[in-house]
Design an enzyme around this catalytic site. Structure first.
Site, PDB file in Angstrom:
ATOM      1  N   CYS A   1      -5.975  -4.158   2.353  1.00 22.04           N
ATOM      2  CA  CYS A   1      -5.462  -3.978   0.992  1.00 22.04           C
ATOM      3  C   CYS A   1      -5.482  -2.487   0.690  1.00 22.04           C
ATOM      4  O   CYS A   1      -5.571  -1.674   1.621  1.00 22.04           O
ATOM      5  CB  CYS A   1      -6.246  -4.803  -0.034  1.00 22.04           C
ATOM      6  SG  CYS A   1      -7.986  -4.337  -0.199  1.00 22.04           S
TER       7      CYS A   1
ATOM      8  N   ARG B   1      -9.609  -7.198  -2.610  1.00 24.34           N
ATOM      9  CA  ARG B   1      -8.931  -8.301  -1.935  1.00 24.34           C
ATOM     10  C   ARG B   1      -9.298  -8.459  -0.472  1.00 24.34           C
ATOM     11  O   ARG B   1      -9.643  -9.571  -0.033  1.00 24.34           O
ATOM     12  CB  ARG B   1      -7.396  -8.118  -2.061  1.00 24.34           C
ATOM     13  CG  ARG B   1      -6.894  -8.288  -3.483  1.00 24.34           C
ATOM     14  CD  ARG B   1      -5.472  -7.777  -3.643  1.00 24.34           C
ATOM     15  NE  ARG B   1      -5.404  -6.325  -3.501  1.00 24.34           N
ATOM     16  CZ  ARG B   1      -4.303  -5.600  -3.520  1.00 24.34           C
ATOM     17  NH1 ARG B   1      -3.135  -6.217  -3.656  1.00 24.34           N
ATOM     18  NH2 ARG B   1      -4.330  -4.295  -3.406  1.00 24.34           N
TER      19      ARG B   1
ATOM     20  N   ASP C   1      -3.028  -7.092  -7.115  1.00 22.98           N
ATOM     21  CA  ASP C   1      -4.189  -6.205  -7.177  1.00 22.98           C
ATOM     22  C   ASP C   1      -5.003  -6.538  -8.444  1.00 22.98           C
ATOM     23  O   ASP C   1      -4.500  -6.375  -9.555  1.00 22.98           O
ATOM     24  CB  ASP C   1      -3.672  -4.766  -7.230  1.00 22.98           C
ATOM     25  CG  ASP C   1      -4.796  -3.751  -7.216  1.00 22.98           C
ATOM     26  OD1 ASP C   1      -5.968  -4.143  -7.417  1.00 22.98           O
ATOM     27  OD2 ASP C   1      -4.494  -2.569  -7.010  1.00 22.98           O
TER      28      ASP C   1
HETATM   29  P1  4NP Z   1      -8.071  -3.669  -3.593  1.00 29.54           P
HETATM   30  O1  4NP Z   1      -8.131  -3.209  -5.120  1.00 29.54           O
HETATM   31  O2  4NP Z   1      -6.892  -2.940  -2.985  1.00 29.54           O
HETATM   32  O3  4NP Z   1      -7.864  -5.123  -3.681  1.00 29.54           O
HETATM   33  O4  4NP Z   1      -9.401  -3.265  -2.980  1.00 29.54           O
HETATM   34  C1  4NP Z   1      -8.209  -1.871  -5.513  1.00 29.54           C
HETATM   35  C2  4NP Z   1      -9.433  -1.250  -5.557  1.00 29.54           C
HETATM   36  C3  4NP Z   1      -9.526   0.081  -5.957  1.00 29.54           C
HETATM   37  C4  4NP Z   1      -8.378   0.761  -6.324  1.00 29.54           C
HETATM   38  C5  4NP Z   1      -7.159   0.133  -6.269  1.00 29.54           C
HETATM   39  C6  4NP Z   1      -7.067  -1.189  -5.857  1.00 29.54           C
HETATM   40  N1  4NP Z   1      -8.475   2.110  -6.753  1.00 29.54           N
HETATM   41  O5  4NP Z   1      -7.439   2.659  -7.155  1.00 29.54           O
HETATM   42  O6  4NP Z   1      -9.560   2.684  -6.747  1.00 29.54           O
END
Ligand code: 4NP
Length: 153
Positions: free
Chosen positions: A9, A15, A122
């Site tokens: 992800c 995720r 997300d």
């Molecule tokens: P992930 O969610 O891609 O599902 O781990 C996110 C976690 C952190 C960030 C963006 C998406 N961030 O911008 O820090």
């Protein structure tokens, strides 16, 4: 040798840690090795987001030991199958591939599932409900993948 599956992800804290824990819980670890990584490097070395840890715990999974790492081009050499959560992850992952064979390792996780939605949303900036929804979507996909990997009906 175990088949190597990588879940990807953006942040590797919401995720893909769930996808790693969920698929791992459905396969024989001597047959399938599961890991996860993020295309972005914002949280390297951190544990999963507490909301992912909590929703996993609600369904009996402990993902609290995982540590965030960034996806590298080496992962496209090493892993046999790479599942990404959304189109942006897909493009960022494909960009690291050296050839067609490596590009063909990369799939949208929800391509496995006969539903309209093809992206795991997300959940980072949303509430708890988003994590519950993400868990359910990933769980359905991993059930299908695990059965296929282990040749079960
Ligand atoms: P992930 O969610 O891609 O599902 O781990 C996110 C976690 C952190 C960030 C963006 C998406 N961030 O911008 O820090």
């Amino acid at each position: 040798m175990a088949l190597k599956v990588l879940m990807v992800c953006l942040g590797n804290i919401c995720r893909s840690p769930l996808a790693e824990g969920i698929l791992e819980s459905k396969v024989d670890p001597t047959e399938v090795f599961v890991d996860s990584a993020g295309t972005g490097g914002y949280h390297i070395g951190e544990r999963p987001d507490i909301r992912s840890i909590e929703v996993a715990a609600k369904y009996g999974l402990d993902i609290g030991h995982q540590k965030c790492r960034k996806l590298t081009s080496l992962d496209l050499d090493t892993f046999d199958q790479i599942y990404v959560m959304d189109q942006s992850n897909y493009e960022n992952t494909i960009a690291l591939a050296k050839n067609k064979q490596q590009r063909e390792k990369v799939h949208l996780l929800l391509n496995e599932v006969p539903i309209e939605t093809k992206e795991v949303p997300d959940p980072y900036y949303g509430g708890k409900d988003g994590f519950e929804n993400v868990y359910r979507l990933i769980d359905i996909a991993c059930e299908i993948i695990a059965k296929r990997l282990q040749n079960k009906p």
